[in-house]
Design a protein around this motif. Structure first.
Motif, PDB file in Angstrom:
ATOM      1  N   LYS A 165       0.809  -1.219   0.000  1.00 27.05           N
ATOM      2  CA  LYS A 165       0.000   0.000   0.000  1.00 27.05           C
ATOM      3  C   LYS A 165       0.844   1.273   0.000  1.00 27.05           C
ATOM      4  O   LYS A 165       0.336   2.346  -0.289  1.00 27.05           O
ATOM      5  CB  LYS A 165      -0.967   0.008   1.181  1.00 27.05           C
ATOM      6  CG  LYS A 165      -1.939  -1.162   1.191  1.00 27.05           C
ATOM      7  CD  LYS A 165      -2.717  -1.330  -0.104  1.00 27.05           C
ATOM      8  CE  LYS A 165      -3.904  -0.408  -0.178  1.00 27.05           C
ATOM      9  NZ  LYS A 165      -4.769  -0.691  -1.324  1.00 27.05           N
ATOM     10  N   SER A 166       2.145   1.150   0.292  1.00 27.47           N
ATOM     11  CA  SER A 166       3.022   2.320   0.332  1.00 27.47           C
ATOM     12  C   SER A 166       3.744   2.564  -0.989  1.00 27.47           C
ATOM     13  O   SER A 166       4.415   3.583  -1.144  1.00 27.47           O
ATOM     14  CB  SER A 166       4.062   2.158   1.446  1.00 27.47           C
ATOM     15  OG  SER A 166       3.433   1.981   2.695  1.00 27.47           O
TER      16      SER A 166
ATOM     17  N   PRO B  41       2.848   1.603  -7.597  1.00 29.82           N
ATOM     18  CA  PRO B  41       2.757   0.644  -8.698  1.00 29.82           C
ATOM     19  C   PRO B  41       2.338  -0.778  -8.281  1.00 29.82           C
ATOM     20  O   PRO B  41       1.847  -1.537  -9.113  1.00 29.82           O
ATOM     21  CB  PRO B  41       4.177   0.637  -9.286  1.00 29.82           C
ATOM     22  CG  PRO B  41       4.737   1.973  -8.913  1.00 29.82           C
ATOM     23  CD  PRO B  41       4.150   2.271  -7.555  1.00 29.82           C
ATOM     24  N   LEU B  42       2.531  -1.136  -7.023  1.00 30.21           N
ATOM     25  CA  LEU B  42       2.174  -2.485  -6.544  1.00 30.21           C
ATOM     26  C   LEU B  42       1.127  -2.433  -5.432  1.00 30.21           C
ATOM     27  O   LEU B  42       1.021  -3.346  -4.627  1.00 30.21           O
ATOM     28  CB  LEU B  42       3.425  -3.219  -6.053  1.00 30.21           C
ATOM     29  CG  LEU B  42       4.574  -3.373  -7.058  1.00 30.21           C
ATOM     30  CD1 LEU B  42       5.747  -4.092  -6.415  1.00 30.21           C
ATOM     31  CD2 LEU B  42       4.135  -4.060  -8.327  1.00 30.21           C
ATOM     32  N   SER B  43       0.334  -1.359  -5.411  1.00 28.65           N
ATOM     33  CA  SER B  43      -0.549  -1.102  -4.271  1.00 28.65           C
ATOM     34  C   SER B  43      -1.955  -1.678  -4.388  1.00 28.65           C
ATOM     35  O   SER B  43      -2.731  -1.602  -3.442  1.00 28.65           O
ATOM     36  CB  SER B  43      -0.665   0.405  -4.033  1.00 28.65           C
ATOM     37  OG  SER B  43      -1.323   1.025  -5.131  1.00 28.65           O
TER      38      SER B  43
ATOM     39  N   ARG C  14       3.579  -0.521   4.176  1.00 30.45           N
ATOM     40  CA  ARG C  14       2.464  -1.302   4.707  1.00 30.45           C
ATOM     41  C   ARG C  14       1.985  -2.298   3.659  1.00 30.45           C
ATOM     42  O   ARG C  14       1.606  -1.919   2.555  1.00 30.45           O
ATOM     43  CB  ARG C  14       1.291  -0.408   5.117  1.00 30.45           C
ATOM     44  CG  ARG C  14       0.147  -1.202   5.771  1.00 30.45           C
ATOM     45  CD  ARG C  14      -0.953  -0.307   6.313  1.00 30.45           C
ATOM     46  NE  ARG C  14      -1.766   0.288   5.295  1.00 30.45           N
ATOM     47  CZ  ARG C  14      -2.839  -0.295   4.730  1.00 30.45           C
ATOM     48  NH1 ARG C  14      -3.208  -1.513   5.095  1.00 30.45           N
ATOM     49  NH2 ARG C  14      -3.546   0.340   3.819  1.00 30.45           N
ATOM     50  N   TYR C  15       2.010  -3.569   4.040  1.00 32.72           N
ATOM     51  CA  TYR C  15       1.579  -4.652   3.168  1.00 32.72           C
ATOM     52  C   TYR C  15       0.201  -5.139   3.605  1.00 32.72           C
ATOM     53  O   TYR C  15      -0.077  -5.240   4.806  1.00 32.72           O
ATOM     54  CB  TYR C  15       2.603  -5.797   3.198  1.00 32.72           C
ATOM     55  CG  TYR C  15       3.903  -5.358   2.567  1.00 32.72           C
ATOM     56  CD1 TYR C  15       4.126  -5.528   1.205  1.00 32.72           C
ATOM     57  CD2 TYR C  15       4.870  -4.705   3.316  1.00 32.72           C
ATOM     58  CE1 TYR C  15       5.294  -5.072   0.620  1.00 32.72           C
ATOM     59  CE2 TYR C  15       6.040  -4.247   2.728  1.00 32.72           C
ATOM     60  CZ  TYR C  15       6.253  -4.441   1.380  1.00 32.72           C
ATOM     61  OH  TYR C  15       7.402  -3.978   0.791  1.00 32.72           O
ATOM     62  N   SER C  16      -0.646  -5.426   2.616  1.00 34.44           N
ATOM     63  CA  SER C  16      -2.008  -5.868   2.913  1.00 34.44           C
ATOM     64  C   SER C  16      -2.434  -6.942   1.913  1.00 34.44           C
ATOM     65  O   SER C  16      -1.732  -7.221   0.935  1.00 34.44           O
ATOM     66  CB  SER C  16      -2.980  -4.684   2.846  1.00 34.44           C
ATOM     67  OG  SER C  16      -3.197  -4.291   1.507  1.00 34.44           O
ATOM     68  N   VAL C  17      -3.596  -7.513   2.193  1.00 35.23           N
ATOM     69  CA  VAL C  17      -4.172  -8.522   1.305  1.00 35.23           C
ATOM     70  C   VAL C  17      -5.674  -8.257   1.188  1.00 35.23           C
ATOM     71  O   VAL C  17      -6.317  -7.835   2.150  1.00 35.23           O
ATOM     72  CB  VAL C  17      -3.884  -9.956   1.825  1.00 35.23           C
ATOM     73  CG1 VAL C  17      -4.533 -10.219   3.176  1.00 35.23           C
ATOM     74  CG2 VAL C  17      -4.290 -11.007   0.805  1.00 35.23           C
ATOM     75  N   ASP C  18      -6.193  -8.461  -0.011  1.00 32.90           N
ATOM     76  CA  ASP C  18      -7.629  -8.478  -0.240  1.00 32.90           C
ATOM     77  C   ASP C  18      -8.001  -9.952  -0.387  1.00 32.90           C
ATOM     78  O   ASP C  18      -7.377 -10.678  -1.180  1.00 32.90           O
ATOM     79  CB  ASP C  18      -8.007  -7.729  -1.523  1.00 32.90           C
ATOM     80  CG  ASP C  18      -7.684  -6.244  -1.461  1.00 32.90           C
ATOM     81  OD1 ASP C  18      -7.693  -5.669  -0.363  1.00 32.90           O
ATOM     82  OD2 ASP C  18      -7.430  -5.661  -2.533  1.00 32.90           O
TER      83      ASP C  18
ATOM     84  N   THR D 118      -4.457  -5.600   6.724  1.00 34.89           N
ATOM     85  CA  THR D 118      -3.022  -5.376   6.945  1.00 34.89           C
ATOM     86  C   THR D 118      -2.340  -6.649   7.413  1.00 34.89           C
ATOM     87  O   THR D 118      -2.764  -7.270   8.373  1.00 34.89           O
ATOM     88  CB  THR D 118      -2.794  -4.251   7.971  1.00 34.89           C
ATOM     89  OG1 THR D 118      -3.330  -3.041   7.445  1.00 34.89           O
ATOM     90  CG2 THR D 118      -1.302  -4.045   8.244  1.00 34.89           C
ATOM     91  N   ILE D 119      -1.252  -7.023   6.700  1.00 34.88           N
ATOM     92  CA  ILE D 119      -0.480  -8.181   7.125  1.00 34.88           C
ATOM     93  C   ILE D 119       0.817  -7.773   7.820  1.00 34.88           C
ATOM     94  O   ILE D 119       1.426  -8.584   8.514  1.00 34.88           O
ATOM     95  CB  ILE D 119      -0.208  -9.159   5.963  1.00 34.88           C
ATOM     96  CG1 ILE D 119       0.539  -8.497   4.813  1.00 34.88           C
ATOM     97  CG2 ILE D 119      -1.526  -9.773   5.486  1.00 34.88           C
ATOM     98  CD1 ILE D 119       0.938  -9.445   3.688  1.00 34.88           C
ATOM     99  N   GLY D 120       1.264  -6.522   7.633  1.00 37.25           N
ATOM    100  CA  GLY D 120       2.443  -6.063   8.339  1.00 37.25           C
ATOM    101  C   GLY D 120       3.174  -4.950   7.634  1.00 37.25           C
ATOM    102  O   GLY D 120       2.793  -4.513   6.555  1.00 37.25           O
ATOM    103  N   ARG D 121       4.261  -4.511   8.295  1.00 39.35           N
ATOM    104  CA  ARG D 121       5.105  -3.437   7.761  1.00 39.35           C
ATOM    105  C   ARG D 121       6.536  -3.911   7.654  1.00 39.35           C
ATOM    106  O   ARG D 121       7.030  -4.614   8.506  1.00 39.35           O
ATOM    107  CB  ARG D 121       5.038  -2.210   8.673  1.00 39.35           C
ATOM    108  CG  ARG D 121       3.710  -1.495   8.613  1.00 39.35           C
ATOM    109  CD  ARG D 121       3.758  -0.178   9.396  1.00 39.35           C
ATOM    110  NE  ARG D 121       2.568   0.601   9.173  1.00 39.35           N
ATOM    111  CZ  ARG D 121       2.391   1.503   8.205  1.00 39.35           C
ATOM    112  NH1 ARG D 121       3.372   1.752   7.361  1.00 39.35           N
ATOM    113  NH2 ARG D 121       1.273   2.169   8.085  1.00 39.35           N
ATOM    114  N   TYR D 122       7.184  -3.473   6.558  1.00 46.92           N
ATOM    115  CA  TYR D 122       8.597  -3.779   6.357  1.00 46.92           C
ATOM    116  C   TYR D 122       9.266  -2.576   5.725  1.00 46.92           C
ATOM    117  O   TYR D 122       8.821  -2.072   4.726  1.00 46.92           O
ATOM    118  CB  TYR D 122       8.780  -5.019   5.492  1.00 46.92           C
ATOM    119  CG  TYR D 122      10.223  -5.296   5.120  1.00 46.92           C
ATOM    120  CD1 TYR D 122      11.148  -5.623   6.098  1.00 46.92           C
ATOM    121  CD2 TYR D 122      10.663  -5.207   3.810  1.00 46.92           C
ATOM    122  CE1 TYR D 122      12.482  -5.876   5.774  1.00 46.92           C
ATOM    123  CE2 TYR D 122      11.977  -5.448   3.482  1.00 46.92           C
ATOM    124  CZ  TYR D 122      12.891  -5.779   4.455  1.00 46.92           C
ATOM    125  OH  TYR D 122      14.215  -6.022   4.136  1.00 46.92           O
TER     126      TYR D 122
END
Length: 144
Positions: free
Chosen positions: A51-52, A55-57, A118-122, A140-144
């Motif tokens: 989400k951050s 292009p891959l959000s 911030r990484y997430s999944v639908d 939200t699955i997590g932050r890296y």
């Protein structure tokens, strides 16, 4: 429908080693338990996103994986990143949209270099015709 992270994933910091190979990790998808899966669903389709990084959000920027439904409560096992060959009946529906050194034939694990993205999944429960019966957006699955 609701989802719960498992296997050391909390929605906070991405667990150690669960990032991309380019940055020294051997990441896989987070294991999750999906509850309230509607009758008639045959797959849980998971679209992974950063989400951050625009292009891959969205729409599975980090890959789209389908997991077979096992009942009203379905556990989605961790599957490896950077491969098209998945265990447990899981299937790559769409490769990550990343390119160059970041290209992956399936799921691209978090690969932001630790910039707190911030990484997430639908998650979508779909029937055999592909009709969406229920969904969870931007989990939200997590932050890296």
């Amino acid at each position: 429908m609701s989802a719960q992270l498992m296997g050391g994933w909390t929605g906070g910091k991405i667990p150690a080693g669960q990032h991309c190979q380019l940055q020294g990790g051997k990441g896989g998808t987070p294991p999750m338990r999906v509850s309230g899966v509607p009758a008639g669903a045959t797959w849980i389709v998971a679209q992974f996103n950063d989400k951050s990084y625009q292009p891959l959000s969205r729409n599975g920027g980090h890959g789209t994986i389908a997991f077979p439904v096992r009942g009203a409560v379905t556990d989605l096992p961790a599957v490896p990143g950077m491969t098209k060959t998945l265990p447990g009946g899981a299937q790559v529906m769409a490769a990550a949209k990343s390119t160059g050194a970041y290209a992956s034939p399936g799921y691209l694990p978090p690969c932001s270099g630790g910039r707190n993205n911030r990484y997430s999944v639908d998650l979508k429960a779909v029937d055999k015709a592909g009709k969406v019966l229920a969904e969870i957006k931007d989990f939200t699955i997590g932050r890296y």
